[in-house]
Scaffold this active site. Structure first.
Site, PDB file in Angstrom:
ATOM      1  N   LYS A  58       0.978  -0.918   0.048  1.00  0.00           N
ATOM      2  CA  LYS A  58      -0.580   0.481  -0.180  1.00  0.00           C
ATOM      3  C   LYS A  58       0.885   1.204   0.121  1.00  0.00           C
ATOM      4  O   LYS A  58       1.011   1.753  -0.786  1.00  0.00           O
ATOM      5  CB  LYS A  58      -1.104  -0.129   0.895  1.00  0.00           C
ATOM      6  CG  LYS A  58      -1.737   1.141   1.556  1.00  0.00           C
ATOM      7  CD  LYS A  58      -2.824   1.107   2.330  1.00  0.00           C
ATOM      8  CE  LYS A  58      -3.521   2.743   2.889  1.00  0.00           C
ATOM      9  NZ  LYS A  58      -4.584   2.337   3.841  1.00  0.00           N
ATOM     10  N   GLU A  91      10.376  -5.414   4.760  1.00  0.00           N
ATOM     11  CA  GLU A  91      10.364  -6.384   4.382  1.00  0.00           C
ATOM     12  C   GLU A  91      10.493  -5.849   2.639  1.00  0.00           C
ATOM     13  O   GLU A  91      11.183  -6.923   1.759  1.00  0.00           O
ATOM     14  CB  GLU A  91       9.825  -6.915   4.922  1.00  0.00           C
ATOM     15  CG  GLU A  91       9.773  -7.639   6.173  1.00  0.00           C
ATOM     16  CD  GLU A  91       8.799  -6.148   7.268  1.00  0.00           C
ATOM     17  OE1 GLU A  91       8.934  -4.558   6.955  1.00  0.00           O
ATOM     18  OE2 GLU A  91       8.970  -5.916   8.321  1.00  0.00           O
ATOM     19  N   GLY A 133      -4.956  -1.962   5.016  1.00  0.00           N
ATOM     20  CA  GLY A 133      -3.784  -2.804   4.697  1.00  0.00           C
ATOM     21  C   GLY A 133      -4.501  -4.440   4.954  1.00  0.00           C
ATOM     22  O   GLY A 133      -4.479  -4.937   4.395  1.00  0.00           O
ATOM     23  N   ARG A 134      -5.308  -4.800   6.524  1.00  0.00           N
ATOM     24  CA  ARG A 134      -5.825  -6.130   6.353  1.00  0.00           C
ATOM     25  C   ARG A 134      -7.297  -6.025   5.665  1.00  0.00           C
ATOM     26  O   ARG A 134      -7.607  -6.860   5.581  1.00  0.00           O
ATOM     27  CB  ARG A 134      -6.021  -5.550   7.755  1.00  0.00           C
ATOM     28  CG  ARG A 134      -6.368  -4.539   8.371  1.00  0.00           C
ATOM     29  CD  ARG A 134      -5.972  -5.021  10.200  1.00  0.00           C
ATOM     30  NE  ARG A 134      -6.483  -3.615  10.982  1.00  0.00           N
ATOM     31  CZ  ARG A 134      -5.651  -1.833  10.831  1.00  0.00           C
ATOM     32  NH1 ARG A 134      -4.905  -2.433  10.338  1.00  0.00           N
ATOM     33  NH2 ARG A 134      -5.927  -1.275  12.143  1.00  0.00           N
ATOM     34  N   GLU A 144      -4.860  -6.518  15.378  1.00  0.00           N
ATOM     35  CA  GLU A 144      -4.269  -5.151  14.336  1.00  0.00           C
ATOM     36  C   GLU A 144      -5.482  -4.218  14.653  1.00  0.00           C
ATOM     37  O   GLU A 144      -5.516  -3.186  14.262  1.00  0.00           O
ATOM     38  CB  GLU A 144      -3.583  -5.246  13.396  1.00  0.00           C
ATOM     39  CG  GLU A 144      -2.546  -4.078  12.883  1.00  0.00           C
ATOM     40  CD  GLU A 144      -2.198  -4.261  11.333  1.00  0.00           C
ATOM     41  OE1 GLU A 144      -1.163  -4.706  11.347  1.00  0.00           O
ATOM     42  OE2 GLU A 144      -2.448  -4.182  10.076  1.00  0.00           O
ATOM     43  N   HIS A 198      -4.983 -33.032  18.532  1.00  0.00           N
ATOM     44  CA  HIS A 198      -3.504 -33.794  18.224  1.00  0.00           C
ATOM     45  C   HIS A 198      -2.304 -32.930  18.871  1.00  0.00           C
ATOM     46  O   HIS A 198      -1.290 -33.293  19.008  1.00  0.00           O
ATOM     47  CB  HIS A 198      -3.083 -34.940  17.883  1.00  0.00           C
ATOM     48  CG  HIS A 198      -3.797 -36.376  17.066  1.00  0.00           C
ATOM     49  ND1 HIS A 198      -4.273 -37.265  17.816  1.00  0.00           N
ATOM     50  CD2 HIS A 198      -4.780 -35.395  15.920  1.00  0.00           C
ATOM     51  CE1 HIS A 198      -5.072 -37.497  16.771  1.00  0.00           C
ATOM     52  NE2 HIS A 198      -5.821 -36.675  16.152  1.00  0.00           N
ATOM     53  N   LYS A 239       9.297  -0.448  13.838  1.00  0.00           N
ATOM     54  CA  LYS A 239      10.173  -0.332  12.623  1.00  0.00           C
ATOM     55  C   LYS A 239      11.019   0.773  12.766  1.00  0.00           C
ATOM     56  O   LYS A 239      11.817   0.330  12.350  1.00  0.00           O
ATOM     57  CB  LYS A 239       8.651   0.489  11.594  1.00  0.00           C
ATOM     58  CG  LYS A 239       7.456  -0.542  10.943  1.00  0.00           C
ATOM     59  CD  LYS A 239       6.481   0.176  10.136  1.00  0.00           C
ATOM     60  CE  LYS A 239       5.044  -0.897   9.896  1.00  0.00           C
ATOM     61  NZ  LYS A 239       4.870  -0.152   8.303  1.00  0.00           N
TER      62      LYS A 239
HETATM   63  O1  F6P Z   1       1.901  -3.742   9.778  1.00  0.00           O
HETATM   64  C1  F6P Z   1       1.244  -2.860   9.329  1.00  0.00           C
HETATM   65  C2  F6P Z   1       0.942  -2.661   8.199  1.00  0.00           C
HETATM   66  O2  F6P Z   1       1.570  -1.095   7.539  1.00  0.00           O
HETATM   67  C3  F6P Z   1       0.035  -3.499   8.217  1.00  0.00           C
HETATM   68  O3  F6P Z   1      -0.945  -2.295   8.506  1.00  0.00           O
HETATM   69  C4  F6P Z   1       0.455  -3.202   6.381  1.00  0.00           C
HETATM   70  O4  F6P Z   1      -0.823  -4.576   5.921  1.00  0.00           O
HETATM   71  C5  F6P Z   1       1.055  -3.627   6.936  1.00  0.00           C
HETATM   72  O5  F6P Z   1       2.131  -2.978   6.956  1.00  0.00           O
HETATM   73  C6  F6P Z   1       1.698  -4.158   5.175  1.00  0.00           C
HETATM   74  O6  F6P Z   1       2.049  -2.774   4.894  1.00  0.00           O
HETATM   75  P1  F6P Z   1       2.562  -2.194   2.834  1.00  0.00           P
HETATM   76  O7  F6P Z   1       0.973  -2.979   2.264  1.00  0.00           O
HETATM   77  O8  F6P Z   1       2.073  -0.770   2.656  1.00  0.00           O
HETATM   78  O9  F6P Z   1       3.205  -2.880   2.657  1.00  0.00           O
END
Ligand code: F6P
Length: 547
Positions: A206, A212, A266-267, A352, A383, A511
């Site tokens: 987003k 990452e 995002g979620r 979240e 199990h 972060k």
């Molecule tokens: O973990 C925080 C967050 O902002 C989430 O809400 C989001 O889904 C994720 O990081 C990834 O964010 P982006 O889509 O901006 O890379």
């Protein structure tokens, strides 16, 4: 006024718990032959059974009073009308618009956003068709066989969970992979054995700044360039983001860039272009069905009276256990192997969204908020951790999810799966009394001393709550329903707790500190004196291990 009413409703629920707390579900069933009919709801061919809970009619009445006191209906109207319900980021939360088939406009800042949504969806579908048919190919002219989605959080969990759930609907010969962790092993292990000439990378983010994702995207790009040259990037990369300027800088071709909007959290973004990998796998018609499932739940959530409203009941049962009984966790156990990632998806959606300690206006929340959400598919969980569910000292309310029929799987296996699911819910509810255990052991011929020793270990207290979601089969429409049900359940709880379910400031500090530490970790000579003693000691120990 609202606070006073909510306080009064909570106090009434507390008193009610004391009143009915010593009664068991088994007693409730014995008193009411119609309990199952009365405490189950239907949505299409899906059944939501909530009869195995520590509730009676008065409990429901009290919970509905709480919902009214918290202005749930007004808050729901605000959500759907596009008010800036995400108060800390001054924006609406309108993921429902992405699955809106009503023909109604959805206004954001005085503008109907539906035409933009339709146009972007057509772009996604056009690209999906091109990849599926082989019309769009890699730089060497070979059709794509592997799609690698690079993203994390909502840009990973949704498409990864859904791709697995709907695998029987996916085009054969097109494999989906998901790389999320900044741990280089994730990318390396995923690419091992793949021919980069037939790999399409989708960078999903987003913000297009997430450490990452950007690290994995840069490494993937470098590997592609090393294998096929710089000119191959245009053919082998697509991107999904709201930050089109940043995507452009990465060098992804315009026709391979799929946007969405800041009013999609995002979620909550699986319904948007973030679903690109899924749309490629299952195709536009199935993706449309998936959206329709979500839309059906939106209609239900906005139109069904509160006492017949599945997400409302799901949310209120959660409040009953979290706030009145003090239960700290909630398990979601799909008896559906293809929903293996659903609990992980719900962890982000629920924790979240509702893992907050301040109210919308900034004051402290005076109640417990999001429980720990966890789970694994049955029967495997039986199990592993079911021992604790049945005989542990903590009570864990459970959601069981199960299909009436399998897709592409053996019917005999499925009958066993289904029986196990029902048996677990029944065992949690009924338990096994000391009297029954004594009788069983006596019948087995065990001597009295030994039986007396063993008996307490074999007693199950029972009266442990669970809901059952029973659906015909896990198809795109049903998956859409399931996700939307839980989205609205989370919203209902946020309304009771008066928190903003749509921001996530709690992930920021970690972060920031990781960005501050990265250069220190990279430089063996960096000064550690400004760090706390533990962090400095750990970095120092690592230096010694590596020297
Ligand atoms: O973990 C925080 C967050 O902002 C989430 O809400 C989001 O889904 C994720 O990081 C990834 O964010 P982006 O889509 O901006 O890379």
């Amino acid at each position: 006024m609202v606070d006073r009413d909510v306080g009064a409703a909570l106090a009434a629920l507390e008193a009610h718990r004391v009143e009915i707390g010593h009664h068991t579900m088994a007693e409730f069933f014995a008193q009411d032959a119609r309990r199952f009919e009365r405490l189950s709801l239907r949505l299409g061919d899906m059944l939501f059974d909530y009869s195995k809970h520590r509730i009676n009619d008065a409990t429901l009445a009290h919970l509905l009073s709480l919902a009214r006191a918290a202005k749930l209906e007004e808050k729901r109207a605000a959500l759907f009308s596009g008010e800036a319900v995400n108060v800390s980021e001054h924006r609406p939360a309108l993921h429902m618009a992405l699955r809106n088939f009503s023909g109604r406009k959805v206004m954001v800042a005085g503008r109907d956003v539906m035409p933009d949504i339709f146009a972007m969806r057509e772009k996604v579908y056009g690209f999906a068709k091109g990849i599926r048919s082989g019309a769009f190919r890699g730089a060497t002219g070979k059709p794509f066989t592997d799609i690698v989605n690079i993203g994390i959080g909502g840009s990973d969990l949704g498409p990864a969970m859904a791709a697995r759930a709907l695998s029987p609907f996916a085009q054969k010969g097109l494999r989906l992979h998901f790389v999320s962790n900044v741990d280089g092993a994730d990318l390396s292990d995923t690419l091992a054995g793949l021919d980069l000439a037939t790999v399409l990378f989708i960078v999903s983010s987003k913000t297009f700044t997430t450490q990452e994702t950007m690290t994995n995207a840069a490494s993937a790009r470098a590997r592609l360039v090393a294998a096929l040259g710089e000119s191959a990037v245009g053919d082998h990369f697509a991107a999904v983001s709201t930050k089109l300027d940043l995507v452009e800088r990465f060098g992804i071709r315009d026709d391979r860039v799929f946007g969405f909007w800041d009013w999609v959290g995002g979620r909550y973004s699986i319904w948007s272009s973030i679903g690109l990998a899924l749309a490629i796998a299952i195709g536009p018609d199935n993706f449309d069905d998936f959206l329709r499932g979500g839309h059906e739940v939106d209609d239900h959530f906005t139109q069904a009276p509160l006492h017949e409203n599945i997400p409302v009941i799901m949310g209120l049962l959660g409040i009953w256990y979290r706030n009145i009984w003090g239960f700290g966790t909630h398990a979601v156990i799909p008896y559906d192997q293809r929903l293996a990632r659903f609990p992980a998806y719900l962890q982000q959606l629920d924790m979240e969204s509702n893992g907050k300690s301040v109210r919308r206006e900034g004051g402290p929340v005076k109640m417990s908020t999001a429980p720990v959400i966890w789970g694994e598919p049955g029967t495997n969980g039986q199990h592993a951790f079911f021992q604790m569910l049945h005989q542990g000292t903590d009570i864990v309310p459970v959601d069981f999810l199960v299909a009436a029929e399998p897709i592409d799987a053996d019917a005999h296996h499925h009958r066993l799966l289904f029986s196990n699911c029902l048996a677990q819910a029944e065992a949690l509810m009924r338990g096994r009394s000391r009297g029954d255990v004594d009788a069983m052991l006596a019948k087995s011929g065990m001597n009295a001393d030994e039986a007396a020793q063993l008996a307490p270990h074999k007693v199950f207290a029972g009266n442990r709550p669970s809901s059952m979601i029973l659906y015909r089969r896990l198809d795109p429409m049903m998956l859409g329903r399931l996700i939307a049900l839980y989205e609205h359940k989370v919203f209902v709880q946020s309304a009771i707790w008066d928190i903003n379910a749509f921001d996530q400031w709690g992930v920021e500090l970690g972060k920031e500190l990781a960005s501050r530490l990265a250069p220190i970790v990279s430089d063996d000579k960096a000064d550690l004196s400004a760090l706390d003693a533990s962090t400095a000691g750990l970095i120092d120990y690592r230096r010694k291990l590596l020297s």
